[in-house]
Design an enzyme around this catalytic site. Sequence first.
Site, PDB file in Angstrom:
ATOM      1  N   PRO A  57      10.938   6.879   4.334  1.00 58.62           N
ATOM      2  CA  PRO A  57      11.219   6.230   5.846  1.00 58.62           C
ATOM      3  C   PRO A  57      10.743   5.049   5.815  1.00 58.62           C
ATOM      4  O   PRO A  57       9.533   4.468   5.815  1.00 58.62           O
ATOM      5  CB  PRO A  57      10.720   7.392   6.525  1.00 58.62           C
ATOM      6  CG  PRO A  57       9.757   8.089   5.647  1.00 58.62           C
ATOM      7  CD  PRO A  57      10.060   8.025   4.243  1.00 58.62           C
ATOM      8  N   ASN A  58      11.461   4.179   6.624  1.00 58.77           N
ATOM      9  CA  ASN A  58      11.417   2.886   7.173  1.00 58.77           C
ATOM     10  C   ASN A  58      11.384   1.867   6.151  1.00 58.77           C
ATOM     11  O   ASN A  58      11.091   0.532   6.424  1.00 58.77           O
ATOM     12  CB  ASN A  58       9.858   2.877   7.917  1.00 58.77           C
ATOM     13  CG  ASN A  58       9.848   3.805   9.357  1.00 58.77           C
ATOM     14  OD1 ASN A  58      10.829   3.796   9.930  1.00 58.77           O
ATOM     15  ND2 ASN A  58       9.135   4.797   9.277  1.00 58.77           N
ATOM     16  N   ARG A  63       9.759  -5.377   9.416  1.00 50.94           N
ATOM     17  CA  ARG A  63       8.891  -4.321   9.718  1.00 50.94           C
ATOM     18  C   ARG A  63       7.522  -4.820   9.300  1.00 50.94           C
ATOM     19  O   ARG A  63       7.351  -5.181   8.134  1.00 50.94           O
ATOM     20  CB  ARG A  63       9.361  -2.979   9.087  1.00 50.94           C
ATOM     21  CG  ARG A  63       7.994  -1.954   9.306  1.00 50.94           C
ATOM     22  CD  ARG A  63       8.233  -0.850   8.365  1.00 50.94           C
ATOM     23  NE  ARG A  63       7.015   0.126   8.161  1.00 50.94           N
ATOM     24  CZ  ARG A  63       6.877   1.018   7.380  1.00 50.94           C
ATOM     25  NH1 ARG A  63       7.547   0.938   6.076  1.00 50.94           N
ATOM     26  NH2 ARG A  63       5.877   1.761   7.549  1.00 50.94           N
ATOM     27  N   TYR A 117       4.010  -5.938   4.795  1.00 50.29           N
ATOM     28  CA  TYR A 117       5.050  -5.471   3.936  1.00 50.29           C
ATOM     29  C   TYR A 117       5.900  -6.577   3.398  1.00 50.29           C
ATOM     30  O   TYR A 117       6.536  -6.734   2.555  1.00 50.29           O
ATOM     31  CB  TYR A 117       6.053  -4.439   4.392  1.00 50.29           C
ATOM     32  CG  TYR A 117       5.166  -3.274   4.924  1.00 50.29           C
ATOM     33  CD1 TYR A 117       4.678  -2.377   4.103  1.00 50.29           C
ATOM     34  CD2 TYR A 117       5.153  -2.945   6.338  1.00 50.29           C
ATOM     35  CE1 TYR A 117       4.064  -1.241   4.419  1.00 50.29           C
ATOM     36  CE2 TYR A 117       4.384  -1.620   6.635  1.00 50.29           C
ATOM     37  CZ  TYR A 117       3.852  -0.767   5.538  1.00 50.29           C
ATOM     38  OH  TYR A 117       3.162   0.225   5.906  1.00 50.29           O
ATOM     39  N   ASN A 134       8.326   5.278  -3.961  1.00 56.98           N
ATOM     40  CA  ASN A 134       7.474   5.016  -2.761  1.00 56.98           C
ATOM     41  C   ASN A 134       7.595   5.656  -1.896  1.00 56.98           C
ATOM     42  O   ASN A 134       8.786   5.639  -1.081  1.00 56.98           O
ATOM     43  CB  ASN A 134       7.637   3.490  -2.292  1.00 56.98           C
ATOM     44  CG  ASN A 134       6.779   3.127  -1.207  1.00 56.98           C
ATOM     45  OD1 ASN A 134       6.187   4.013  -0.583  1.00 56.98           O
ATOM     46  ND2 ASN A 134       6.656   1.655  -1.134  1.00 56.98           N
ATOM     47  N   ALA A 153       5.601   7.068   4.684  1.00 60.20           N
ATOM     48  CA  ALA A 153       4.762   7.969   5.452  1.00 60.20           C
ATOM     49  C   ALA A 153       4.877   9.237   4.883  1.00 60.20           C
ATOM     50  O   ALA A 153       3.720  10.105   4.954  1.00 60.20           O
ATOM     51  CB  ALA A 153       5.152   8.196   6.742  1.00 60.20           C
ATOM     52  N   GLU A 160       3.875   6.584  -8.619  1.00 57.53           N
ATOM     53  CA  GLU A 160       3.899   6.362  -7.276  1.00 57.53           C
ATOM     54  C   GLU A 160       3.525   5.070  -6.951  1.00 57.53           C
ATOM     55  O   GLU A 160       2.602   4.412  -7.473  1.00 57.53           O
ATOM     56  CB  GLU A 160       2.838   7.304  -6.430  1.00 57.53           C
ATOM     57  CG  GLU A 160       2.417   7.120  -5.116  1.00 57.53           C
ATOM     58  CD  GLU A 160       1.522   7.799  -4.583  1.00 57.53           C
ATOM     59  OE1 GLU A 160       0.996   9.053  -5.022  1.00 57.53           O
ATOM     60  OE2 GLU A 160       1.144   7.967  -3.372  1.00 57.53           O
ATOM     61  N   HIS A 166       3.140   1.709  -3.875  1.00 58.50           N
ATOM     62  CA  HIS A 166       2.900   1.196  -2.465  1.00 58.50           C
ATOM     63  C   HIS A 166       2.991  -0.235  -2.509  1.00 58.50           C
ATOM     64  O   HIS A 166       2.154  -0.797  -3.332  1.00 58.50           O
ATOM     65  CB  HIS A 166       1.831   1.917  -1.658  1.00 58.50           C
ATOM     66  CG  HIS A 166       1.886   3.422  -1.490  1.00 58.50           C
ATOM     67  ND1 HIS A 166       2.456   3.904  -0.856  1.00 58.50           N
ATOM     68  CD2 HIS A 166       1.052   4.351  -2.344  1.00 58.50           C
ATOM     69  CE1 HIS A 166       2.236   5.302  -1.014  1.00 58.50           C
ATOM     70  NE2 HIS A 166       1.691   5.579  -2.020  1.00 58.50           N
ATOM     71  N   ARG A 200      -6.524   0.675   4.747  1.00 57.70           N
ATOM     72  CA  ARG A 200      -5.842   0.802   6.015  1.00 57.70           C
ATOM     73  C   ARG A 200      -6.362   1.821   6.881  1.00 57.70           C
ATOM     74  O   ARG A 200      -7.336   2.371   6.638  1.00 57.70           O
ATOM     75  CB  ARG A 200      -4.279   0.832   5.890  1.00 57.70           C
ATOM     76  CG  ARG A 200      -3.702  -0.495   5.046  1.00 57.70           C
ATOM     77  CD  ARG A 200      -2.351  -0.464   4.880  1.00 57.70           C
ATOM     78  NE  ARG A 200      -1.370  -0.514   6.108  1.00 57.70           N
ATOM     79  CZ  ARG A 200      -0.259  -0.077   6.407  1.00 57.70           C
ATOM     80  NH1 ARG A 200       0.415   0.112   5.163  1.00 57.70           N
ATOM     81  NH2 ARG A 200       0.284  -0.323   7.561  1.00 57.70           N
TER      82      ARG A 200
HETATM   83  C1  DQA Z   1       3.608   2.372   2.152  1.00 58.24           C
HETATM   84  C2  DQA Z   1       2.498   2.719   2.863  1.00 58.24           C
HETATM   85  C3  DQA Z   1       2.417   4.177   3.825  1.00 58.24           C
HETATM   86  O1  DQA Z   1       1.089   4.445   4.573  1.00 58.24           O
HETATM   87  C4  DQA Z   1       3.348   3.730   4.859  1.00 58.24           C
HETATM   88  O2  DQA Z   1       3.664   4.833   5.652  1.00 58.24           O
HETATM   89  C5  DQA Z   1       4.727   3.016   4.375  1.00 58.24           C
HETATM   90  C6  DQA Z   1       4.639   2.091   3.363  1.00 58.24           C
HETATM   91  C7  DQA Z   1       3.490   1.141   1.380  1.00 58.24           C
HETATM   92  O3  DQA Z   1       4.497   0.983   0.688  1.00 58.24           O
HETATM   93  O4  DQA Z   1       2.594   0.334   1.491  1.00 58.24           O
HETATM   94  O5  DQA Z   1       5.595   3.215   5.050  1.00 58.24           O
HETATM   95  O6  DQA Z   1       4.322   3.460   1.298  1.00 58.24           O
END
Ligand code: DQA
Length: 156
Positions: free
Chosen positions: A14-15, A22, A27, A78, A81, A105, A107, A114
Amino acid sequence: MVSALPRVLVLNGPNLGRLGVREPEIYGHASMADLKVSAAQWGKELGLEVDVRQTDDESEIVGWLHEAVDAGAHVVLNPAAFTHYSYALRDAAAQVTTADLLLVEVHLSNPATRESFRHYSVVAGVATGTVAGFGFDSYRLALTAIAERLASKPQA
Ligand code: DQA
């Protein structure tokens, strides 16, 4: 002709469809469309058939992990959240690695630097490995790790 290259699903939670607009200070300014272009190029260089997808929907990403198992595809994930609380995603990711497929995995940011709620990943314990903190390069490094692991251990 059916591709004989190893398949890798690059799944984004998500997002991440909002990349570029964003929180660019965290990011970056590049978009999910840009990631698709870069990942296609990396796949070509590494000899992988790469399929990049994004969803805000937990059930959809769980379904894609089931698809990876059934298709014998490796996964770069990825979970966004979902990383921090989705046991459904963890259980689906576990099915990938117990099927002897690789799951990395990734990020963009380094969650360990963070907010404290980002410090724990429910997915990490069932992943083959994790790459975090390198922006889009996290994905390139994950794909490289998969290509190198496959080259060192030819699949049956
Ligand atoms: C994320 C890190 C997560 O904590 C966050 O909720 C994201 C992006 C990253 O790629 O840094 O949406 O996965």
